[in-house]
Design an enzyme around this catalytic site. Structure first.
Site: not given
Lengths: 185, 491
Positions: A149-151, B295
């Site tokens: 998702c965000h590494g 986001y």
């Protein structure tokens, strides 16, 4: 205190508390208690219900898990990773200097039996399930787990090494009830 | 509301009702003869468009709720049943799903209008704040609605968004469990989201009523941003703006209906047609397009607040102090301010790169981990910045002290605001891309501009942007064609 007429009338205005004031205060406090006592059920109904809490333990037979393999089991609606670590993975996890870690924890603190790593498979950043359980999955720069998702990269002890996650993968409460049986929760 | 002397209606039934509850008098006053500036452009259609959208969403939503089942085992199938078996179910669902997108398109244009023409300024501050409240409620409603089909994006979107609250120090974990009603996203989460998703539109409708009420006290702003002075400046709302609004609504509907019938899934994600699976995270979790800029701000924080950054922030606050004081522009030494900012900038860079070094495990040149380690971690910073980027709109009316409203007569503000629009789109693209490589620094720069616009730009322009000569009246400007920047600078 001088007794000029002005002062005296000022003093008169400062009324002594009366029985009526007492009644107002009592009524108001009883009202506050009443509001509070109904507000709490309204708020608390949103907390986990008793049946949700009752699902708090899971028993797993880990005998079929070979060295180097990993399984994912459900506990409290969330995945738990159980990895049968290779000697190389254990060595790698133990050779890291604590100063290099964002959330310093030794590998010894994170396992009960060094071969078995048991942890919640939920990235501590925003709750995705990291990859690295299947042999074909990307395992990240530290050969442990990688959150797509965000590494975030986790090492072979599930500790955060790189990426946005603030802390290591969480170790759930568990115990070995037999040689090859783990009770989670 | 409307009380006091009342004109009689010719129709006996209307008169009978109106003499008991003067609702027709009120309508006549607020929507019939209501004096409205005569120079509106098409940006002023979006209030009416939003009203229609809210109505469409409530009506289609209630009909969908007649067929939907809020249960983790049944929700996905019940939505598929709506699509396949329920009479016109596909139509209602596509109207509702695309309606969310078009609701946000309209609200973003509406907010831009307010920003660009200075509608948030005195005396419309409270009106603006109700508007920001509606925007926040819309975001919450849209998020919870997106969870209801219980597909993969629904589930993982809910997972990511409820995890924001776990960033709160000390009690974060407890709050997250309380919000979810369990230790993970599950049936309890779905049922409460359905209840709230059904409730929120009516809360929105109530705040819209306050928003419109406040509007009808101050009257509308207009593209020139100057006050209405005489009757010559206005037109009665009916028929002039009822017709113009109807036309705008119809054009907007053409695009909306086009999407509903010809591209109903273009604005959604294919992953949401896969039933929710708590064991598999989709390769790329992306929120709906309307949340992407926020986001991106969340993810721009790959760094937290450490000692150098804290010092940088303190110096920035110090540098900004004169802009929030009563000092005139002559009393502010721009050179000193510039130097102070430069020093703050150096601290920011040290703080940023020392964390980057700590992260990448390279040799430290800039002090030990005590100095470089973040004490407010990246996750909390990201969450705070994301909520802050919307919260700052609440205080905007009090930060902007410039006497001119419309950007037409504020050349500097105009450029800064148009750049903010561009910046918003850059953030939107960054939010859609994976957080790696080139997109990370780009989103960080875009995030800095967004924050800088409000925190530094607006107060700076309040003091330093020259005040231009404004037209004497709307009437004069309209009749003499002086609606553009033909006015000379004040001598």
């Amino acid at each position: 205190m001088t007794d000029t007429p002005q002062k005296i009338s000022d003093n008169d205005k400062k009324e002594e508390p009366t029985r009526r004031d007492f009644l107002y205060l009592t009524a108001a406090s009883m009202g506050a208690v009443a509001v509070g006592s109904i507000a709490w059920p309204l708020v608390n109904q949103m907390s986990p219900a008793k049946d949700t809490l009752a699902l708090a333990t899971t028993e797993v037979d880990i005998a079929p898990v070979e060295v180097g393999q990993a399984i994912t089991v459900m506990w409290r609606g969330a995945p738990v990773f159980i990895r049968h670590r290779t000697d190389e993975e254990i060595m790698k996890a133990r050779s890291v200097k604590l100063a290099d870690l964002r959330d310093p924890q030794t590998d010894e603190e994170r396992v009960q039996k060094e071969k078995w790593l048991v942890m919640t498979g939920i990235c501590t950043h925003l709750g995705c399930v990291p990859l690295g359980q299947k042999p074909s999955d990307p395992k990240g720069d530290y050969n442990g787990w990688f959150c797509p998702c965000h590494g975030s990269h986790y090492d072979t002890s599930g500790r955060i090494r790189k990426g946005p996650a603030p802390t290591n993968l969480v170790i759930p409460p568990y115990e070995f009830t037999g040689d090859t049986v783990v009770k989670i929760g | 509301m409307a009380s006091g002397p009342r004109e009689k209606f010719d129709n006996n039934v209307i008169e009978w009702v109106d003499s008991r509850l003067p609702i027709f008098t009120m309508l006549q006053k607020e929507y019939g003869v209501f004096p409205t500036p005569k120079n509106f452009n098409y940006f002023w259609n979006f209030g009416a468009i939003l009203m229609i959208m809210l109505g469409i969403m409530i009506i289609t939503g209630i009909t969908l709720a007649m067929h939907y089942t809020a249960n983790a085992n049944l929700a996905f199938d019940s939505v598929e049943r709506i699509m396949r078996d329920v009479n016109y179910g596909w139509l209602l669902r596509y109207i509702h799903a695309n309606g969310a997108s078009f609701f946000f398109i309209a609200v973003y244009i509406h907010i831009f209008r307010g920003l660009y023409y200075g509608s948030y300024k005195q005396p419309r501050e409270l009106l603006w704040m109700f508007g920001v409240t509606i925007f926040l409620l819309m975001m919450a409603t849209a998020f919870m609605g997106y969870v209801l089909p219980w597909g993969q994006m629904s589930f993982w979107g809910a997972q990511v968004i409820t995890s924001f609250f776990s960033a709160i120090p000390l009690v974060g974990e407890e709050i997250t469990v309380w919000l979810r009603g369990g230790f993970s996203i599950d049936n309890a989460t779905l049922t409460r989201f359905f209840a709230l998703h059904y409730l929120m539109p009516f809360v929105i409708a109530a705040v819209v009523a306050l928003h419109v009420w406040a509007l009808h006290v101050t009257g509308s702003n207009n593209p020139l941003g100057i006050d209405v002075k005489t009757k010559q400046d206005t037109l009665p709302f009916n028929p002039y703006y009822t017709i113009k609004d109807s036309f705008g609504v119809l054009v907007f509907m053409l695009f909306y209906v086009g999407f509903v019938f010809f591209a109903p899934n273009v604005l959604g994600h294919a992953d949401n047609y896969i039933p929710a699976n708590p064991l598999v995270t989709p390769a790329h979790i992306v929120p709906e397009w309307y949340f992407l800029p926020f986001y991106a701000i969340l993810r721009a924080f790959t760094f937290g607040v450490n000692l150098p950054i804290l010092i940088g922030l303190a110096i920035t606050a110090f540098a900004m102090k004169p802009f929030f004081s009563n000092k005139t522009k002559e009393e502010i030494n721009l050179k000193t301010v510039g130097i102070t900012f430069a020093i703050a900038g150096i601290f920011f860079l040290i703080g940023y790169f020392s964390q980057y070094q700590l992260e990448s495990g390279e040799t430290m040149i800039l002090g030990g981990s005590f100095i470089s380690a973040a004490f407010i971690d990246a996750k909390l910073c990201g969450v705070l910045a994301m909520f802050g980027s919307i919260a700052i709109l609440f205080v905007l009316p009090f930060m902007d002290k410039h006497p001119v409203r419309s950007a037409r007569f504020r050349p500097w503000f105009r450029i800064a605001t148009l750049l903010l629009v561009l910046d918003f789109f850059v953030l939107m693209v960054c939010g859609a891309k994976p957080a790696e490589g080139f997109w990370v620094p780009l989103s960080q720069v875009a995030m800095l501009y967004y924050m800088g616009y409000f925190i530094i730009g607006i107060p700076f322009l309040s003091k330093f942007e020259p005040v231009l000569d404004l037209p004497d009246s709307i009437h004069q400007a309209v009749t003499q064609g002086k609606t553009k920047k033909s006015v000379k600078k004040k001598a």
